[in-house]
Design a protein around this motif. Sequence first.
Motif, mmCIF file in Angstrom:
data_model
loop_
_atom_site.group_PDB
_atom_site.id
_atom_site.type_symbol
_atom_site.label_atom_id
_atom_site.label_comp_id
_atom_site.label_asym_id
_atom_site.label_seq_id
_atom_site.Cartn_x
_atom_site.Cartn_y
_atom_site.Cartn_z
ATOM 1 N N SER A 1 0.843 -1.195 0.000
ATOM 2 C CA SER A 1 0.000 0.000 0.000
ATOM 3 C C SER A 1 0.876 1.241 0.000
ATOM 4 O O SER A 1 2.071 1.186 0.293
ATOM 5 C CB SER A 1 -0.921 0.002 1.228
ATOM 6 N N LYS B 1 -5.233 0.149 4.649
ATOM 7 C CA LYS B 1 -4.590 -0.987 5.308
ATOM 8 C C LYS B 1 -5.560 -1.688 6.244
ATOM 9 O O LYS B 1 -5.647 -2.925 6.256
ATOM 10 C CB LYS B 1 -3.352 -0.514 6.087
ATOM 11 N N TYR C 1 0.800 -6.282 5.792
ATOM 12 C CA TYR C 1 0.927 -5.235 4.786
ATOM 13 C C TYR C 1 2.330 -4.668 4.824
ATOM 14 O O TYR C 1 3.044 -4.760 5.830
ATOM 15 C CB TYR C 1 -0.093 -4.114 5.040
#
Length: 229
Positions: free
Chosen positions: A83, A91, A102
């Motif tokens: 991301s 997220k 992530y």
Amino acid sequence: MSAAPIRVLVIDDEPPIRKLLRMGLTTQGYEVLEASNGKIALEKLTEEPALIILDLGLPDIGGHELLRTIRARNEAVPIVVLSSRGDEAGKVQALDLGADDYLTKPFGMDELLARLRAALRHQLQVQGERPVFRSGDLSVDLVRRIVKVGEREVKLSPKEYDLLRVLVQHAGKVLTHRFLLRELWDELTDAQYLRVYVRQLRQKIEADPERPQYVLTETGIGYRLRAGD
């Protein structure tokens, strides 16, 4: 006979990122599948990847929509999301939809490899949960409900133990505030309740609660228990 390489599906529309991941992963013995958009990614699922790296910013299918679709087809495959920096809401949504972890772009290859190993360990733990969890000096006996730091037994309240048990069951995985509140209370409660119990738990299991080694904070998102050694 050597073990078959672990197959990783990289879903990212940026050729330089795919090249970086392909080079970094193949040198570590992974087999890499690539998809530049969501449509190709769904086709590649038939090749049964053992891990998925998913960029949320895809040109054809929204990353969260694709994540939801993948989870509907395969509940177990570990998914690590890529991301943009500062996209905390994205997220959190990805984790709530079933992502295991992530990374924020730009990222280091060593960090990515560590996150992939942790995601695989978490998957194996869920499939065959160990009765005793160990991470550093921390041990949690899930059968006898005994928690120790080194040789010292730690006495926890029922709610503190429930919090630690959930963290242990998902060790290495980021758990959002919303997920933990759902697991620990019958209905969504103010996140301040959760912060109070995390603080109390740290006071009992951390050598320095202000610099925790076990219960780690993912700022604005939730918490992660350091995976076992």
